[in-house]
Design a protein around this motif. Sequence first.
Motif, PDB file in Angstrom:
ATOM      1  N   ALA A 181       0.830  -1.212   0.000  1.00 54.00           N
ATOM      2  CA  ALA A 181       0.000   0.000   0.000  1.00 54.00           C
ATOM      3  C   ALA A 181       0.857   1.252   0.000  1.00 54.00           C
ATOM      4  CB  ALA A 181      -0.923  -0.012   1.218  1.00 54.00           C
ATOM      5  N   SER A 208       0.857   3.465  -3.383  1.00 54.79           N
ATOM      6  CA  SER A 208       0.289   4.820  -3.349  1.00 54.79           C
ATOM      7  C   SER A 208       1.355   5.867  -3.655  1.00 54.79           C
ATOM      8  CB  SER A 208      -0.353   5.092  -1.988  1.00 54.79           C
ATOM      9  OG  SER A 208       0.560   4.875  -0.927  1.00 54.79           O
ATOM     10  N   THR A 232      -1.084   4.676   3.127  1.00 52.42           N
ATOM     11  CA  THR A 232      -1.567   5.507   2.018  1.00 52.42           C
ATOM     12  C   THR A 232      -1.567   6.982   2.404  1.00 52.42           C
ATOM     13  OG1 THR A 232      -2.983   3.670   1.308  1.00 52.42           O
ATOM     14  CG2 THR A 232      -3.470   5.852   0.406  1.00 52.42           C
TER      15      THR A 232
END
Length: 243
Positions: A53, A57, A200
Amino acid sequence: MSSAELWLFILTTLTSTLAGICAMGGGMILVLLLPLFVTPGAIVPVHAVTQLASNGSRLAFNLSATCWSLIPLYLLGSIVGVTVFSLFLVQLDTRLIPLFIACYLLLSLWSVRVDRLMSRFENFFIIGALQSGLGLLVGAPGPLAVTLLYKRLSDKNAVIATASLFMLIGNICKISVFVVIGFRFSEYASVLLSTVLGATLGSWLGTRLRAHIPAQLFFPLIKGLLTLMALWILFRSLYQYLN
């Protein structure tokens, strides 16, 4: 969200923000913190999803700066490295994983011989094999690729975007191995939700702070913090293993 999951969200946000500014350090700090929240056998797989993640991101926020020509060699190396190192993973006592992580980080931070040895592997195929392969055992093998990227690329955004894609490849390879050997990610769904959201958010913050904060300011702090944390994890894990 429990208090432990809230702490994980905060810590993951901070480490992901650091990685967004410097392209290094965040994942290594997080892998030393995870033993406080998950069992030894879950450290690397939970870290892999979290970093998926974080790096995914971060890549999305900097996609246009990616140096795509470097990817094929690194990808091939990652596949080979994960295949080879997975043979060691299935034989490893999970109680030894925190010890292995702490010892590896201390050697990579302070051993001149290890530093010289790593500097010889300035080839993206070998770097991919080592970074992704070692990542199966220690979670975050350190800034092997980032160091080489800083030598090859002059633009910091290009370094961070390309490093994010490199690490994303490694995360996908690691997760695939843990799925094959039967790790139950669903048992850590609430933990992963906290870390993925924090990762994120941290990527978004790091991307916006990068232009205003010199990454060099963090390097001595990262080294000192990683050293203290690795020593703490080393002695804590030794005590738990021997008792």
